[in-house]
Design a protein around this motif. Structure first.
Motif, PDB file in Angstrom:
ATOM      1  N   GLY A 112       0.817  -1.211   0.000  1.00  0.00           N
ATOM      2  CA  GLY A 112       0.000   0.000   0.000  1.00  0.00           C
ATOM      3  C   GLY A 112       0.847   1.255   0.000  1.00  0.00           C
ATOM      4  N   ASP A 113       1.903   1.258   0.797  1.00  0.00           N
ATOM      5  CA  ASP A 113       2.783   2.431   0.853  1.00  0.00           C
ATOM      6  C   ASP A 113       3.517   2.641  -0.462  1.00  0.00           C
ATOM      7  OD1 ASP A 113       1.992   2.890   3.427  1.00  0.00           O
ATOM      8  OD2 ASP A 113       3.758   1.965   4.349  1.00  0.00           O
ATOM      9  N   MET A 114       3.875   1.542  -1.121  1.00  0.00           N
ATOM     10  CA  MET A 114       4.565   1.665  -2.402  1.00  0.00           C
ATOM     11  C   MET A 114       3.629   2.259  -3.458  1.00  0.00           C
ATOM     12  SD  MET A 114       6.883  -1.175  -4.392  1.00  0.00           S
ATOM     13  CE  MET A 114       7.932  -1.327  -2.925  1.00  0.00           C
ATOM     14  N   ALA A 115       2.404   1.767  -3.491  1.00  0.00           N
ATOM     15  CA  ALA A 115       1.439   2.280  -4.472  1.00  0.00           C
ATOM     16  C   ALA A 115       1.140   3.754  -4.211  1.00  0.00           C
ATOM     17  CB  ALA A 115       0.150   1.456  -4.420  1.00  0.00           C
ATOM     18  N   GLU A 116       0.926   4.110  -2.944  1.00  0.00           N
ATOM     19  CA  GLU A 116       0.627   5.497  -2.603  1.00  0.00           C
ATOM     20  C   GLU A 116       1.811   6.408  -2.916  1.00  0.00           C
ATOM     21  OE1 GLU A 116      -1.282   7.740   1.215  1.00  0.00           O
ATOM     22  OE2 GLU A 116       0.637   6.718   1.569  1.00  0.00           O
ATOM     23  N   GLY A 117       3.009   5.978  -2.538  1.00  0.00           N
ATOM     24  CA  GLY A 117       4.191   6.793  -2.765  1.00  0.00           C
ATOM     25  C   GLY A 117       4.466   7.006  -4.243  1.00  0.00           C
ATOM     26  N   TRP A 118       4.305   5.966  -5.042  1.00  0.00           N
ATOM     27  CA  TRP A 118       4.561   6.070  -6.474  1.00  0.00           C
ATOM     28  C   TRP A 118       3.557   7.005  -7.145  1.00  0.00           C
ATOM     29  CZ3 TRP A 118       8.224   5.900  -9.709  1.00  0.00           C
ATOM     30  CH2 TRP A 118       8.030   5.671 -11.067  1.00  0.00           C
ATOM     31  N   GLN A 119       2.291   6.847  -6.819  1.00  0.00           N
ATOM     32  CA  GLN A 119       1.276   7.711  -7.407  1.00  0.00           C
ATOM     33  C   GLN A 119       1.465   9.164  -6.972  1.00  0.00           C
ATOM     34  OE1 GLN A 119      -0.920   6.926  -9.820  1.00  0.00           O
ATOM     35  NE2 GLN A 119       0.141   4.946  -9.801  1.00  0.00           N
ATOM     36  N   ALA A 120       1.850   9.367  -5.725  1.00  0.00           N
ATOM     37  CA  ALA A 120       2.089  10.728  -5.239  1.00  0.00           C
ATOM     38  C   ALA A 120       3.248  11.365  -5.987  1.00  0.00           C
ATOM     39  CB  ALA A 120       2.369  10.710  -3.736  1.00  0.00           C
ATOM     40  N   ALA A 121       4.328  10.611  -6.174  1.00  0.00           N
ATOM     41  CA  ALA A 121       5.496  11.149  -6.872  1.00  0.00           C
ATOM     42  C   ALA A 121       5.173  11.489  -8.323  1.00  0.00           C
ATOM     43  CB  ALA A 121       6.641  10.143  -6.803  1.00  0.00           C
ATOM     44  N   LEU A 122       4.440  10.608  -8.988  1.00  0.00           N
ATOM     45  CA  LEU A 122       4.059  10.872 -10.376  1.00  0.00           C
ATOM     46  C   LEU A 122       3.159  12.100 -10.479  1.00  0.00           C
ATOM     47  CD1 LEU A 122       3.318   7.286 -11.736  1.00  0.00           C
ATOM     48  CD2 LEU A 122       5.340   8.698 -12.164  1.00  0.00           C
ATOM     49  N   ARG A 123       2.254  12.240  -9.522  1.00  0.00           N
ATOM     50  CA  ARG A 123       1.359  13.403  -9.524  1.00  0.00           C
ATOM     51  C   ARG A 123       2.153  14.689  -9.298  1.00  0.00           C
ATOM     52  NH1 ARG A 123      -2.600  16.024 -11.766  1.00  0.00           N
ATOM     53  NH2 ARG A 123      -3.938  17.190 -10.316  1.00  0.00           N
ATOM     54  N   ALA A 124       3.145  14.638  -8.426  1.00  0.00           N
ATOM     55  CA  ALA A 124       3.983  15.812  -8.177  1.00  0.00           C
ATOM     56  C   ALA A 124       4.688  16.242  -9.458  1.00  0.00           C
ATOM     57  CB  ALA A 124       5.003  15.504  -7.084  1.00  0.00           C
ATOM     58  N   ALA A 125       5.271  15.284 -10.173  1.00  0.00           N
ATOM     59  CA  ALA A 125       5.982  15.604 -11.415  1.00  0.00           C
ATOM     60  C   ALA A 125       5.024  16.112 -12.486  1.00  0.00           C
ATOM     61  CB  ALA A 125       6.730  14.373 -11.911  1.00  0.00           C
ATOM     62  N   GLN A 126       3.793  15.633 -12.457  1.00  0.00           N
ATOM     63  CA  GLN A 126       2.789  16.102 -13.418  1.00  0.00           C
ATOM     64  C   GLN A 126       2.385  17.540 -13.122  1.00  0.00           C
ATOM     65  OE1 GLN A 126      -1.175  14.345 -13.054  1.00  0.00           O
ATOM     66  NE2 GLN A 126      -1.338  14.248 -15.297  1.00  0.00           N
ATOM     67  N   LEU A 127       2.229  17.859 -11.848  1.00  0.00           N
ATOM     68  CA  LEU A 127       1.806  19.199 -11.455  1.00  0.00           C
ATOM     69  C   LEU A 127       2.937  20.219 -11.565  1.00  0.00           C
ATOM     70  CD1 LEU A 127      -0.343  18.365  -8.299  1.00  0.00           C
ATOM     71  CD2 LEU A 127      -1.187  19.391 -10.421  1.00  0.00           C
TER      72      LEU A 127
END
Length: 303
Positions: A112-127
């Motif tokens: 769960g932490d891996m999925a959350e962390g990865w999606q958060a990082a990708l969203r940061a780079a997108q924004l």
């Protein structure tokens, strides 16, 4: 000592001097800004915090670098994202926080932490496509997921965006180190430490630098960063691992045995914890190099 026209060496020396000055200035500004801002935010009651203030408070907890403080920081970053879902920094710090939780085996829910962390990082780079911190978040999550080439690309992207970005050099060094390119990892680690000498997590970069020197056979050069890392964080088993390895190869057997014993005392899960750390080095010969030195220092592990 000069070139044919008497200016070449002088120009190069001046250029190196200017680079060092820029590095020192850049390295001094950011930690001081972080210190002042987090002190200001911590004086406010939690109910009065804005998204940015939640982020700064979370940063303070993040840099305490314990399992409990990382969990506290993560909750604050999650709240910041809810309060301001279009601000990249909340996602950046959530990605960084989850990466640390996973890397040091503090997670109670790794998947769960891996999925959350990865999606958060990708969203940061997108924004925030031009923010080096967002790309660092992608890179450090890539490290814990074993995607080292992706991590190296993210590190280079962050450096291209900001040539004085210390974490970019640290990430580049870490990616190269785990990929088996220890010799190529030394310069980025040294550059990152020069850029941010007072980073609260400098002990991490110091012990990675120690491993880089150790794996290239530079045992004398490995010793000082290993000693500094172990002194800064004596509770971290991998700092004593680096120290034990270089000490035993320098013939300092008794000190190496003490470092190995300290590593054992501070390893909450024994062989499994250290074995997972060493497994991040993808080159089997380098993994065996670490194992062999630890055994010579008295470590009884069988991984």
């Amino acid at each position: 000592m000069s070139g044919p026209n008497g200016t070449t060496v002088t120009w190069r020396s001046s250029s190196r001097c200017r680079t060092k000055i820029v590095d020192r200035v850049a390295g001094a500004i950011e930690p001081e800004m972080l210190r002042m801002e987090t002190l200001r935010v911590r004086r406010k009651a939690p109910e009065n915090l804005t998204a940015w203030e939640l982020i700064f408070r979370g940063m303070w907890h993040f840099y305490q670098f314990t399992p409990a403080e990382h969990r506290c920081a993560r909750e604050l970053f999650r709240k910041a994202i809810v309060a301001a879902p279009d601000i990249a920094e909340g996602y950046t710090w959530l990605g960084r926080c989850n990466a640390g939780t996973l890397f040091f085996r503090w997670s109670e829910n790794p998947a769960g932490d891996m999925a959350e962390g990865w999606q958060a990082a990708l969203r940061a780079a997108q924004l925030a496509e031009t923010d080096p911190y967002a790309h660092y978040a992608v890179g450090i999550m890539s490290v814990v997921m074993g995607r080292l080439h992706r991590a190296m690309e993210a590190a280079q992207r962050s450096i291209d965006l900001s040539p004085s970005f210390a974490l970019g050099y640290m990430l580049l060094g870490m990616s190269r180190l785990f990929l088996g390119r220890a010799g190529q990892a030394i310069e980025p680690f040294q550059r990152g430490l020069r850029l941010s000498p007072h980073d609260p997590l400098a002990f991490l970069w110091l012990h990675f630098l120690a491993f880089a020197h150790f794996l290239t056979g530079e045992y004398e050069e490995s010793l000082q960063p290993a000693l500094n890392a172990a002194a800064k964080r004596p509770d971290l088993p991998s700092t004593h691992c680096a120290l034990a390895c270089c000490l035993v190869e320098l013939g300092r057997q008794r000190e190496a045995e003490q470092a190995a014993a300290e590593m054992q005392r501070n390893s909450s899960e024994g062989q499994e914890e250290l074995g997972e750390f060493v497994s991040r080095f993808v080159n089997p010969e380098q993994r065996e190099q670490i194992r062999t030195s630890l055994r010579k220092a008295g470590w009884q592990g069988n991984w």
